[in-house]
Design a protein around this motif. Sequence first.
Motif, short mmCIF file in Angstrom:
data_model
loop_
_atom_site.label_atom_id
_atom_site.label_comp_id
_atom_site.label_asym_id
_atom_site.label_seq_id
_atom_site.Cartn_x
_atom_site.Cartn_y
_atom_site.Cartn_z
N ARG A 186 -5.85 8.06 -14.85
CA ARG A 186 -6.14 7.50 -13.54
C ARG A 186 -5.98 5.99 -13.64
O ARG A 186 -6.59 5.35 -14.51
N VAL A 187 -5.14 5.43 -12.81
CA VAL A 187 -4.89 3.98 -12.80
C VAL A 187 -5.38 3.43 -11.48
O VAL A 187 -4.99 3.91 -10.40
N GLU A 188 -6.23 2.42 -11.53
CA GLU A 188 -6.75 1.78 -10.32
C GLU A 188 -6.35 0.31 -10.31
O GLU A 188 -6.47 -0.38 -11.33
N ILE A 189 -5.88 -0.16 -9.16
CA ILE A 189 -5.52 -1.57 -8.98
C ILE A 189 -6.36 -2.14 -7.84
O ILE A 189 -6.49 -1.52 -6.77
N ARG A 190 -6.96 -3.32 -8.08
CA ARG A 190 -7.76 -4.00 -7.06
C ARG A 190 -7.26 -5.43 -6.86
O ARG A 190 -6.93 -6.12 -7.83
N THR A 191 -7.20 -5.83 -5.60
CA THR A 191 -6.76 -7.18 -5.23
C THR A 191 -7.75 -7.78 -4.24
O THR A 191 -8.73 -7.12 -3.85
N GLU A 192 -7.48 -9.00 -3.77
CA GLU A 192 -8.37 -9.64 -2.80
C GLU A 192 -8.26 -9.01 -1.41
O GLU A 192 -9.19 -9.01 -0.63
N GLY A 193 -7.08 -8.44 -1.08
CA GLY A 193 -6.89 -7.79 0.21
C GLY A 193 -7.09 -8.76 1.38
O GLY A 193 -6.98 -9.99 1.25
N GLY A 194 -7.41 -8.20 2.54
CA GLY A 194 -7.67 -9.05 3.71
C GLY A 194 -7.07 -8.49 4.98
O GLY A 194 -6.63 -7.33 5.04
N HIS A 195 -7.06 -9.32 6.03
CA HIS A 195 -6.52 -8.92 7.33
C HIS A 195 -5.00 -9.03 7.29
O HIS A 195 -4.45 -10.00 6.74
N SER A 196 -4.34 -8.04 7.89
CA SER A 196 -2.87 -7.99 7.78
C SER A 196 -2.18 -9.18 8.43
O SER A 196 -1.05 -9.52 8.06
N TYR A 197 -2.85 -9.84 9.40
CA TYR A 197 -2.24 -11.01 10.06
C TYR A 197 -2.87 -12.30 9.54
O TYR A 197 -2.18 -13.19 9.05
N GLY A 198 -4.22 -12.36 9.60
CA GLY A 198 -4.88 -13.60 9.21
C GLY A 198 -4.76 -13.93 7.74
O GLY A 198 -4.76 -15.11 7.37
N ASP A 199 -4.65 -12.90 6.89
CA ASP A 199 -4.58 -13.14 5.44
C ASP A 199 -3.23 -12.76 4.87
O ASP A 199 -3.11 -12.48 3.67
N PHE A 200 -2.22 -12.76 5.73
CA PHE A 200 -0.89 -12.39 5.25
C PHE A 200 -0.49 -13.27 4.06
O PHE A 200 -0.68 -14.48 4.08
N GLY A 201 0.05 -12.63 3.04
CA GLY A 201 0.41 -13.32 1.80
C GLY A 201 -0.51 -12.96 0.66
O GLY A 201 -0.13 -13.13 -0.51
N ASN A 202 -1.72 -12.48 0.98
CA ASN A 202 -2.59 -11.97 -0.09
C ASN A 202 -1.95 -10.73 -0.71
O ASN A 202 -1.21 -10.00 -0.06
N ARG A 203 -2.28 -10.50 -1.95
CA ARG A 203 -1.68 -9.36 -2.65
C ARG A 203 -2.25 -8.04 -2.13
O ARG A 203 -3.46 -7.92 -1.88
N ASN A 204 -1.36 -7.08 -1.99
CA ASN A 204 -1.70 -5.76 -1.47
C ASN A 204 -1.72 -4.78 -2.65
O ASN A 204 -0.72 -4.60 -3.35
N ALA A 205 -2.86 -4.14 -2.86
CA ALA A 205 -2.99 -3.23 -4.01
C ALA A 205 -1.98 -2.09 -3.95
O ALA A 205 -1.48 -1.64 -4.99
N ILE A 206 -1.66 -1.64 -2.73
CA ILE A 206 -0.67 -0.56 -2.60
C ILE A 206 0.70 -1.04 -3.04
O ILE A 206 1.43 -0.32 -3.74
N ALA A 207 1.07 -2.25 -2.64
CA ALA A 207 2.38 -2.79 -3.03
C ALA A 207 2.45 -2.99 -4.54
O ALA A 207 3.48 -2.69 -5.18
N VAL A 208 1.37 -3.49 -5.13
CA VAL A 208 1.35 -3.68 -6.58
C VAL A 208 1.45 -2.32 -7.29
O VAL A 208 2.18 -2.17 -8.27
#
Length: 377
Positions: A186-208
């Motif tokens: 089982r591999v888990e990835i966690r990032t800072e996440g955020g709002h899709s518009y206001g925090d655009f540019g933050n890393r997305n755990a799904i993309a990683v």
Amino acid sequence: MELNQEISQYIRDHSGEALELLTTLAAIPAPSNQEEKRVEFCRSWLRQQGASEVLVDPALNVICPVGNWKEGPVSIFMAHTDVVFPDTDPLPVVRDGNILRAPGVGDDTANLTALLMAAKFVLQRGLSPREGGVLFVANSGEEGLGNLKGSRQLMADYGKRTRQVISFDGGTGGIINRAVGSRRYRVEIRTEGGHSYGDFGNRNAIAVMASLIDALYAVKVPQGGRTTFNVGVIKGGTSVNTIAQQAEMLYEFRSDCREDLEIMERHFQALIAAWQTKGVTVEVQLVGERPTMGPVDPAAQQALVEQICAAIRRWSDQELRLKSGSTDCNIPLSMGIPSACTGCYIGGGAHTREEWLRIDSLEAGLHLAFDLVLQAF
């Protein structure tokens, strides 16, 4: 003991009872690690057939011992109780003419039925093994993340005295005589996440996670044996307008070659280490491990396989297929104990909710199971 005309007639006379038992068992839910309902049914049923002792061990194996099983060498006949489906309510069982349908009806309920019916015959006839003892085992944890817990417990308790193991699993004609090892993570990835518009540019755990999966699928498998890999489950995210903070996956690789398994392990760990340098949290948990072949005596293993082949030829016109596989036999094979796996029905759709079997194949399957079991008596 040879399977003579009298025993063959017994099987024919009890084929209706076997079908009723199969239909009853197939409806009882038994997800891996939650086999309690089938465990209780099997224990109660064996006692009703005259078993003086039925054990349930810490792994939820139901063990019906016969003969000098406490001290002498033992032969083990087993079929697993668990199915791949998570249902905790009764499973749907439907008869359509010569076809019986249910999730897990063949894998492994039909084989469990054949094992139980053979055990009933032995118990009611008061038969004694030719040497030592015999263990009839309705074992747990063969599927998925059950991680062969039942087989592991059996070998921990009886492995040093086990002469051979026959596991009833799969369809008639197939014989698994080599162990395919595997590792499951089982591999888990966690990032800072955020709002899709206001925090655009933050890393997305799904993309990683997607990039890691892409890298895993770019790995070239080694060629020493047959090696495969798979991402079987992915989860993560919160909503369509949320940059995912968390994603996880289940990843496995397997091989019938010990060295190739280690090569895949090194590839996996190298990629995990690389992704851990990307400024995200990457956590890994080993959730399943199945060993490959150990130092099994080739002559003893071949003799067991030939015994099974001969029995299949006597009772079925199905083509014999020797193959590698990942079954309960992995554990005894890794310990050098002659072991093989074969099945007692004709059907299809295993591991799907549309699984089915031919009812007219069950009588031949009973003959096959009785034949193999009675050679120990």
